[in-house]
Design a protein around this motif. Structure first.
Motif, short mmCIF file in Angstrom:
data_model
loop_
_atom_site.label_atom_id
_atom_site.label_comp_id
_atom_site.label_asym_id
_atom_site.label_seq_id
_atom_site.Cartn_x
_atom_site.Cartn_y
_atom_site.Cartn_z
N LEU A 183 15.72 -10.26 36.95
CA LEU A 183 15.56 -8.92 37.52
C LEU A 183 14.57 -8.99 38.67
CD1 LEU A 183 15.19 -6.83 34.23
CD2 LEU A 183 17.10 -6.71 35.83
N VAL A 184 14.82 -8.19 39.71
CA VAL A 184 13.90 -8.12 40.84
C VAL A 184 13.80 -6.66 41.28
CG1 VAL A 184 15.79 -8.71 42.44
CG2 VAL A 184 13.41 -8.90 43.18
N ARG A 185 12.57 -6.24 41.57
CA ARG A 185 12.35 -4.88 42.06
C ARG A 185 11.30 -4.90 43.16
NH1 ARG A 185 9.47 -2.68 36.49
NH2 ARG A 185 7.42 -3.68 36.78
N GLU A 186 11.39 -3.93 44.05
CA GLU A 186 10.42 -3.82 45.14
C GLU A 186 9.36 -2.82 44.73
OE1 GLU A 186 10.38 -3.39 50.01
OE2 GLU A 186 12.16 -2.77 48.86
N THR A 187 8.10 -3.24 44.71
CA THR A 187 7.01 -2.36 44.29
C THR A 187 6.40 -1.62 45.48
OG1 THR A 187 5.45 -4.22 44.45
CG2 THR A 187 6.44 -3.79 42.30
N GLU A 188 6.39 -2.25 46.61
CA GLU A 188 5.97 -1.64 47.86
C GLU A 188 6.59 -2.46 48.97
OE1 GLU A 188 1.74 -3.25 48.99
OE2 GLU A 188 1.69 -2.49 46.93
N GLU A 189 6.51 -1.98 50.17
CA GLU A 189 7.17 -2.66 51.26
C GLU A 189 6.68 -4.10 51.38
OE1 GLU A 189 8.16 -2.07 56.03
OE2 GLU A 189 7.03 -0.55 54.92
N GLY A 190 7.61 -5.04 51.24
CA GLY A 190 7.27 -6.45 51.37
C GLY A 190 6.71 -7.09 50.12
N ARG A 191 6.56 -6.32 49.02
CA ARG A 191 6.05 -6.89 47.76
C ARG A 191 7.09 -6.67 46.67
NH1 ARG A 191 2.06 -10.24 48.76
NH2 ARG A 191 1.47 -10.07 46.55
#
Length: 223
Positions: A183-191
């Motif tokens: 699983l992959v998720r974006e927590t903030e732009e670029g992270r």
């Protein structure tokens, strides 16, 4: 001609239905065809396997006795053969579930024709269609940048994608729901955060954008 002679499926009739007939035939032959113990008799028997799910139906459209076998994977399905022999069909389903290669299946069971199904897998289906659907989905537009980033990678685009709880799930084998996945998720732009599922004690790990594809490749395909 009496009623019994007119019945092309006396074994199914005697069992009370197709599912029970398949189950009894498998038991007599010592085969495991994966029928759920809760499956009830219906016009179509559904069998989950690591290579998609199979359906069996009895042909009622013509005067000939035949049991049709069909394989389904996400978004698609193919007829792969028909036989009048329930025992032969049960043997083929058991071999399919055991992972017997397609070529050997066709050699052992003359009624099978896996050409169209094999060609679809070789062409990258159902993975290619799933990527196209997610990338064009208005519902998932909030994840579009992440999906595009993953799809742009020549290795990751071969993994089967789904979306769950605002994260993208990548699975190695579209035919096997328990194959290696991440699983992959974006927590903030670029992270980003990555989670390898199915690993005891695994937790979300923060990953900078420049390392994302390398980490995902390793999680899916290394070791």
């Amino acid at each position: 001609m009496d009623a019994h002679q007119e019945d092309r499926y006396p074994d199914v009739t005697a069992a009370g239905g197709l599912v029970t007939a398949l189950r009894r035939t498998a038991e007599r032959r010592g085969r495991d065809i994966g029928l759920s113990p809760w499956a009830t008799d219906a016009d179509e028997a559904v069998i989950d396997t690591p290579r998609g799910y199979l359906t069996v139906t009895a042909n009622t459209a013509t005067g000939e006795r035949s049991f049709r076998l069909r394989v389904h994977i996400p978004e698609a399905g193919w007829d792969i053969g028909a036989t009048d022999d329930l025992g032969t069909l049960v043997d083929a389903v058991a071999a399919w579930r055991e992972g017997v290669p397609n070529g050997e299946l066709e050699a052992r069971f003359g009624f099978l024709n896996l050409t169209a199904f094999t060609a679809a897998l070789e062409a990258g289906e159902p993975t290619a269609t799933q990527w196209a659907d997610l990338l064009s989905s208005a519902y998932h537009r909030g994840l579009r940048d992440l999906l595009r980033r993953l799809h742009a990678d020549a290795v990751l685009r071969n993994a089967f994608p789904t979306v769950t709880h605002r994260a993208v799930r990548l699975r190695v084998d579209p035919m096997h729901w328990e194959s290696r996945q991440v699983l992959v998720r974006e927590t903030e732009e670029g992270r980003y955060e990555v989670l390898r599922t199915g690993v005891p004690g695994a937790d979300w790990t923060e990953v900078p954008g420049e390392d994302l594809t390398v980490r995902l490749r390793a999680a899916l395909y290394d070791g």
